[in-house]
Structure formats: C-alpha cells, structure tokens
Design a protein around this motif. Sequence first.
Motif, PDB file in Angstrom:
ATOM      1  N   ALA A 116       0.805  -1.223   0.000  1.00  0.00           N
ATOM      2  CA  ALA A 116       0.000   0.000   0.000  1.00  0.00           C
ATOM      3  C   ALA A 116       0.837   1.272   0.000  1.00  0.00           C
ATOM      4  CB  ALA A 116      -0.922   0.010   1.221  1.00  0.00           C
ATOM      5  N   GLY A 117       2.144   1.151   0.268  1.00  0.00           N
ATOM      6  CA  GLY A 117       3.001   2.335   0.269  1.00  0.00           C
ATOM      7  C   GLY A 117       3.878   2.385   1.506  1.00  0.00           C
ATOM      8  N   SER A 118       4.517   3.529   1.726  1.00  0.00           N
ATOM      9  CA  SER A 118       5.447   3.680   2.847  1.00  0.00           C
ATOM     10  C   SER A 118       5.157   4.962   3.614  1.00  0.00           C
ATOM     11  CB  SER A 118       6.897   3.689   2.349  1.00  0.00           C
ATOM     12  OG  SER A 118       7.124   4.779   1.468  1.00  0.00           O
ATOM     13  N   LEU A 119       5.501   4.919   4.892  1.00  0.00           N
ATOM     14  CA  LEU A 119       5.454   6.102   5.742  1.00  0.00           C
ATOM     15  C   LEU A 119       6.861   6.680   5.798  1.00  0.00           C
ATOM     16  CD1 LEU A 119       3.372   4.675   8.748  1.00  0.00           C
ATOM     17  CD2 LEU A 119       2.520   6.063   6.835  1.00  0.00           C
ATOM     18  N   TYR A 120       7.105   7.770   5.102  1.00  0.00           N
ATOM     19  CA  TYR A 120       8.445   8.351   5.071  1.00  0.00           C
ATOM     20  C   TYR A 120       8.397   9.802   5.531  1.00  0.00           C
ATOM     21  CZ  TYR A 120       6.912  10.210   0.518  1.00  0.00           C
ATOM     22  OH  TYR A 120       6.220  10.839  -0.491  1.00  0.00           O
ATOM     23  N   GLY A 121       9.565  10.339   5.806  1.00  0.00           N
ATOM     24  CA  GLY A 121       9.658  11.705   6.295  1.00  0.00           C
ATOM     25  C   GLY A 121       9.889  11.788   7.789  1.00  0.00           C
ATOM     26  N   LYS A 122       9.689  10.675   8.500  1.00  0.00           N
ATOM     27  CA  LYS A 122       9.966  10.613   9.930  1.00  0.00           C
ATOM     28  C   LYS A 122      10.149   9.156  10.322  1.00  0.00           C
ATOM     29  CE  LYS A 122       6.777  10.688  13.036  1.00  0.00           C
ATOM     30  NZ  LYS A 122       5.711  11.083  13.995  1.00  0.00           N
ATOM     31  N   THR A 123      10.642   8.929  11.522  1.00  0.00           N
ATOM     32  CA  THR A 123      10.796   7.570  12.042  1.00  0.00           C
ATOM     33  C   THR A 123       9.720   7.314  13.094  1.00  0.00           C
ATOM     34  OG1 THR A 123      12.386   8.283  13.728  1.00  0.00           O
ATOM     35  CG2 THR A 123      13.274   7.539  11.609  1.00  0.00           C
ATOM     36  N   TYR A 124       9.475   6.030  13.340  1.00  0.00           N
ATOM     37  CA  TYR A 124       8.470   5.626  14.321  1.00  0.00           C
ATOM     38  C   TYR A 124       9.107   4.685  15.328  1.00  0.00           C
ATOM     39  CZ  TYR A 124       5.227   7.638  10.972  1.00  0.00           C
ATOM     40  OH  TYR A 124       4.584   8.506  10.119  1.00  0.00           O
ATOM     41  N   ASN A 125       8.732   4.855  16.600  1.00  0.00           N
ATOM     42  CA  ASN A 125       9.335   4.089  17.677  1.00  0.00           C
ATOM     43  C   ASN A 125       8.637   2.768  17.945  1.00  0.00           C
ATOM     44  OD1 ASN A 125      11.347   6.009  18.269  1.00  0.00           O
ATOM     45  ND2 ASN A 125       9.900   7.212  19.486  1.00  0.00           N
ATOM     46  N   SER A 126       7.494   2.545  17.320  1.00  0.00           N
ATOM     47  CA  SER A 126       6.767   1.303  17.570  1.00  0.00           C
ATOM     48  C   SER A 126       5.908   0.949  16.372  1.00  0.00           C
ATOM     49  CB  SER A 126       5.886   1.416  18.814  1.00  0.00           C
ATOM     50  OG  SER A 126       4.769   2.244  18.572  1.00  0.00           O
ATOM     51  N   VAL A 127       5.602  -0.328  16.248  1.00  0.00           N
ATOM     52  CA  VAL A 127       4.673  -0.783  15.231  1.00  0.00           C
ATOM     53  C   VAL A 127       3.290  -0.205  15.496  1.00  0.00           C
ATOM     54  CG1 VAL A 127       3.544  -2.802  14.215  1.00  0.00           C
ATOM     55  CG2 VAL A 127       5.966  -2.890  14.761  1.00  0.00           C
ATOM     56  N   GLY A 128       2.925  -0.130  16.784  1.00  0.00           N
ATOM     57  CA  GLY A 128       1.629   0.445  17.125  1.00  0.00           C
ATOM     58  C   GLY A 128       1.486   1.878  16.645  1.00  0.00           C
ATOM     59  N   GLU A 129       2.531   2.674  16.840  1.00  0.00           N
ATOM     60  CA  GLU A 129       2.519   4.068  16.375  1.00  0.00           C
ATOM     61  C   GLU A 129       2.428   4.133  14.855  1.00  0.00           C
ATOM     62  OE1 GLU A 129       5.506   7.983  16.488  1.00  0.00           O
ATOM     63  OE2 GLU A 129       5.982   6.171  17.646  1.00  0.00           O
ATOM     64  N   ALA A 130       3.162   3.261  14.183  1.00  0.00           N
ATOM     65  CA  ALA A 130       3.130   3.244  12.716  1.00  0.00           C
ATOM     66  C   ALA A 130       1.764   2.802  12.193  1.00  0.00           C
ATOM     67  CB  ALA A 130       4.226   2.324  12.189  1.00  0.00           C
ATOM     68  N   LEU A 131       1.138   1.831  12.851  1.00  0.00           N
ATOM     69  CA  LEU A 131      -0.193   1.391  12.422  1.00  0.00           C
ATOM     70  C   LEU A 131      -1.213   2.525  12.542  1.00  0.00           C
ATOM     71  CD1 LEU A 131      -0.293  -2.192  13.986  1.00  0.00           C
ATOM     72  CD2 LEU A 131      -0.527  -1.664  11.545  1.00  0.00           C
ATOM     73  N   GLU A 132      -1.127   3.302  13.605  1.00  0.00           N
ATOM     74  CA  GLU A 132      -2.027   4.443  13.761  1.00  0.00           C
ATOM     75  C   GLU A 132      -1.865   5.434  12.618  1.00  0.00           C
ATOM     76  OE1 GLU A 132      -1.405   6.204  17.560  1.00  0.00           O
ATOM     77  OE2 GLU A 132      -2.125   4.451  18.691  1.00  0.00           O
TER      78      GLU A 132
END
Length: 230
Positions: A116-132
């Motif tokens: 579906a794509g990528s979350l770029y431009g920042k980092t995430y400290n958890s999978v939970g945060e990235a899922l949100e």
Amino acid sequence: MDLHRRGLVFWHNAALITFGLVAIGIMWTVMSAGFSSSEVMKDVIEDAVVDSSEALQVVGKMTGRGIPDANQVTVTATPLTTTANGIINTGTENISVTYRIIKDGSYTITQENIYAGSLYGKTYNSVGEALEEAKKQGLIRINPLTDTEKPDTTSAFFYWIIDTDGNKYMQSGEIVNMVIVYSDRDRPATGEYMKIEVSEPLGTLLSLERNVPNVSSSILDFGGKVKKDT
C-alpha cells in the motif's frame, strides 16, 4: 544518482557489525508499548543475513501479534535493510509485495500485490505508532491492535526505523520495518507455510519463507533467517 537498484555489493564485515550495533539501540514494539529493542532485536547481528541474489536483508527478528484463542496471526513486522550499493524506491510505482500461504496443508491463498506504500519523512518508535499513522494516511483501513472489526484485505507497508534523509528512497545505513496486516481470511495459523516476496521491475528484492510458530502467546517470534531459493 540512479534511483534503481545498482550492482549488488557486499558490505565490509566491519561496517555490518557497526550497523548492527546501531540497530540494537532502536526502540520499537510489536504492540503499542512494552517491547524494547533489547527484547526483540537482541540477535540482530547474528541473525542478519546477506544473500547475494537479493537486494534486501532481514536484520533482526520477524515478529508477529497473535490471538492464541483463535489460533491467528493478525500482523507481522520484519525489519529490513539494503544489501545493495544503491537506492530502492519504496513508492507503489516501484515496489510490489506478494503473499502466499498454504492453509491447513490443503489449499493455497495467493495475494499478488498487497503493498500500500510507505510512511516516510519521519521515524516511528513502535509498530503500534506506525499502524495508527498508516490508518490516518489510508494505507490500511483497520488497525488490528485497536479496532474490533477484522480487516477484509491484506495490506503491507513500510515505515522507517533509521532514516538518513527523510525521503521515500531506501539506501545503505537505513532500516525499514515491513508491516503486514492480514485479512480475516488470510490470517496465518500454527504450522502453516507462508511466503512473502518483495519485488521491483528489475526483479526480486527479497524472498522470505516461514513456517508459522505455535500461536500460544500474543507476541510471536518468526525467526531471523532469510530462506534462500533452492
């Protein structure tokens, strides 16, 4: 600079060890809180595998979130880095992810492109945060960690754990997590065989094969070895 994968070049051992030591310091979780890098990625150096035929490698452990009572895996996360001396475009125009699973040892489910794509431009400290954030950006419709509704599609996305430049191009020195959210129909169960392939127009970047571990707890360890083609 050519934004496509260039010739595959092994990293020097010293560079790989240094990179692994940096990775050990990463804080990320499978659940929204509670799992640190020391618990999930403590074997990152030993389990990092370089395959000369592929441009991505698993660095650390592939982990998952399980529902023991239902014998189901709802989401998996696999930390990846590049083995190529070049750049990988993580945009949907370049990357595809195929998911296959043999259910009950009797029939195969294949999803040709779940990326579906990528979350770029920042980092995430958890999978939970990235899922949100993935839900906010429309990469997934259902968050399996917080929503009661079951997903009707299987979706994969990348997010950055180590990011050196803030763009969607993955390069040496960076680590992304490949997260897969499984639909109710596609959810892996104990003992089933699954295969995940990450590809671009030039060829296969990663071929990952796993037998699903016993779904006896909410946090599952799928191991950290890339299975080579035979």
